[in-house]
Scaffold this active site. Structure first.
Site, PDB file in Angstrom:
ATOM      1  N   GLU A 277      -3.333  -5.139   2.485  1.00  0.00           N
ATOM      2  CA  GLU A 277      -2.042  -4.934   1.807  1.00  0.00           C
ATOM      3  C   GLU A 277      -1.922  -5.683   0.482  1.00  0.00           C
ATOM      4  OE1 GLU A 277       0.769  -4.368   5.750  1.00  0.00           O
ATOM      5  OE2 GLU A 277       0.285  -6.410   5.153  1.00  0.00           O
TER       6      GLU A 277
HETATM    7  C1  TNX Z   1       0.624  -5.231   9.075  1.00  0.00           C
HETATM    8  S1  TNX Z   1      -2.096  -5.415  10.045  1.00  0.00           S
HETATM    9  C2  TNX Z   1       0.062  -6.394   8.581  1.00  0.00           C
HETATM   10  C3  TNX Z   1       0.746  -7.673   8.786  1.00  0.00           C
HETATM   11  C4  TNX Z   1       2.048  -7.510   9.526  1.00  0.00           C
HETATM   12  C5  TNX Z   1       1.888  -6.482  10.629  1.00  0.00           C
HETATM   13  C6  TNX Z   1       3.105  -6.329  11.484  1.00  0.00           C
HETATM   14  C7  TNX Z   1      -2.279  -6.121   8.739  1.00  0.00           C
HETATM   15  C8  TNX Z   1      -3.637  -6.355   8.348  1.00  0.00           C
HETATM   16  N1  TNX Z   1      -1.202  -6.478   8.036  1.00  0.00           N
HETATM   17  O1  TNX Z   1       0.942  -8.322   7.542  1.00  0.00           O
HETATM   18  O2  TNX Z   1       2.403  -8.746  10.051  1.00  0.00           O
HETATM   19  O3  TNX Z   1       1.573  -5.239  10.050  1.00  0.00           O
HETATM   20  O4  TNX Z   1       2.862  -5.484  12.574  1.00  0.00           O
END
Ligand code: TNX
Length: 493
Positions: A277
């Site tokens: 992300e």
């Molecule tokens: C996605 S999964 C994220 C996290 C959040 C999560 C909540 C991932 C690699 N990143 O930053 O905490 O969803 O479910």
């Protein structure tokens, strides 16, 4: 009845049962066995003399190279547990512990070894902080399920949770926030060592994650030179707004200091560098950063792991492991990125968010928990999937294993962690350990649910919280503690 989670690879039931009362145990790990089974180890001359008459449990090493496999031969007058490695003996003791009911162990011969080398759980310490006592408690719950890795998500926008001695401002100024306020916190290096040691005594390796180059707001708050612009402390739940300064040389000197210390503190083979992300980093900058950061990580001697987005880089050190967090239903972009790791000589850990994310709501009535990944997620949904069917084209050998992440945007106490993790984590543990097809055969879930009901005895005995999902016919006799009504113990120390 042979009721064990994860289901062993081969079981042949025998005649009669072994009585634990008065039994003694000898061999490697005898003291661990004694504690787990409530019997005495034959360490002293006096107990050894008594042992001549008492029923015995013998632990012994065998000469092969199975990392975690074991053989258990249980007859009415003796138990032989053999394994090539101590880790195998320890896994076998978990089987024995689960088999023992009312002081008796049913006769059986069990030959067992895991399907996948990597069976993990992840705990997010950044969104809400959890201290040594809580983490060690969580480790104990993993041990019962034969999980062998605990991934700690140590840094994120809301907090930096590990002391770095060469960069003291990170923990000092980056750890005082968390989601919703309430103070945050961090692990000193001694705290971290204590967790590593506790986990090692359960043959569980700690996988530290420093999430880069996004999810870095707290680091930039602590050291503004790390960012392109000054950052404000953040206690919300949005993702994707922060980025390190990518084209500044000092960023990489910082990174070498941080990763050098984290690697030195960590005996396990892996170093997780995040990569998820990073929406505030341009594509060019992201690839440039990942190539340099992964090289710095690999130079510590560790194998780098990254979330699947890291596969956007084609300059990964050979063997870099990708962690897939797409869904079990076809997801083109994410699946392609998972393949990128294999094309570069690495393997893949599966954490399909729609079945393996322990922070998903359990039912629509849950006030806590998230639902973005097709939540709520039932125990059955956590269980009925096959790893090789998740990313089309990835073979058994290209999968390193499975991991269930527990993100903590909405979870604040150890009781809440346990209540969201259990029993769904048992489903992921079985998918990682038991032979292919165990979770997808006809009637598999009913059989699993029967075995999960038997786990409750251990959770009750240790005061561990778990979700009494109506999908399982729990035995009321197992209710040793009033666990169903969530206790709000706050053990954040
Ligand atoms: C996605 S999964 C994220 C996290 C959040 C999560 C909540 C991932 C690699 N990143 O930053 O905490 O969803 O479910």
């Amino acid at each position: 009845m042979i009721r064990v989670v994860p289901a062993p690879a081969h079981v042949v039931a025998g005649e009669g049962s072994f009585g634990l009362a008065g039994a003694t145990v000898s061999g490697p790990l005898a003291h661990v066995a004694a504690e787990l089974l409530g019997v005495s180890a034959t360490a002293t001359a006096a107990t050894a003399a008594k042992a001549a008459k008492a029923a015995t449990i013998r632990l012994a090493h065998t000469g092969g190279d199975s990392a975690e496999g074991y053989r258990l031969v249980i007859s009415p007058d003796r138990i032989d547990l053999t394994a090539d490695a101590d880790a195998g003996l320890f896994r076998g003791l978990q089987t024995l512990r689960q088999l023992a009911t009312d002081g008796r162990v049913p006769a059986a011969t069990i030959d067992d070894a895991p399907r996948f080398a990597y069976r993990g759980a992840m705990l997010d310490l950044a969104r809400h902080f959890f201290g040594v006592a809580d983490i060690c408690r969580f480790v104990d719950a993993l041990a019962l399920l034969k999980i062998n890795h605990l991934h700690l998500h140590l840094t994120d926008d809301q907090g930096w949770r590990l002391e770095i001695r060469s960069r003291p401002e990170l923990a000092r100024a980056g750890s005082t926030t968390q989601v919703g306020g309430g103070g945050g916190g961090f692990l000193t290096q001694d705290d971290y060592r204590a967790i590593v040691a506790h986990a090692a005594s359960r043959f569980i390796a700690i996988v530290p994650e420093i999430d880069l180059p996004g999810h870095t707001n707290a680091a930039i708050v602590a050291d503004p030179a790390l960012g392109e612009a000054p950052a404000q402390p953040y206690e919300g739940v949005e993702v994707g707004f922060s980025s390190l300064a990518i084209r500044r040389g000092s960023t990489y000197a910082w990174l070498a200091d941080v990763l050098g210390e984290v690697a030195a503190l960590t005996p396990g083979p892996y170093l997780h560098l995040g990569g998820d992300e990073s929406h505030a980093t341009s594509d060019d900058d992201f690839r440039y950063f990942i190539a340099r950061a992964a090289a710095i990580g690999a130079a510590t001697g560790k194998t780098v792991i990254g979330w699947h987005e890291m596969g956007r880089s084609r300059d990964l050190p050979p063997g870099t492991v990708g962690q897939y967090w797409g869904f079990t239903t076809p997801q083109e972009g994410a699946a392609e990125l998972a393949h990128s790791f294999v094309e570069q000589g690495g393997r893949v850990i599966l954490s399909p968010a729609d079945v393996a994310y322990l922070d998903m709501k359990r039912t629509g009535d849950d006030e806590r928990g998230l639902d973005w990944a097709n939540g709520p997620t039932s125990l059955r949904q956590s269980y009925e999937w096959e790893p090789t069917a998740v990313v089309p084209g990835l073979t058994e050998d290209e999968l390193l294993g499975v991991e269930a992440p527990l993100w903590t945007e909405t979870l604040e106490t150890i009781d809440q962690l346990e209540g969201f993790a259990l029993p769904r984590l048992a489903a992921i543990a079985e998918i990682g350990w038991s032979p292919r097809g165990t979770s997808t055969a006809d009637g598999a879930f009913d059989d699993f649910a029967t075995r999960v009901a038997a786990l409750a005895r251990h959770w009750e005995a240790t005061g561990t919280l778990y979700w009494r999902t109506p999908e399982v016919a729990w035995h009321s006799a197992d209710r040793l503690t009033p666990a169903a009504a969530p206790r709000e113990r706050d053990r954040r120390d």
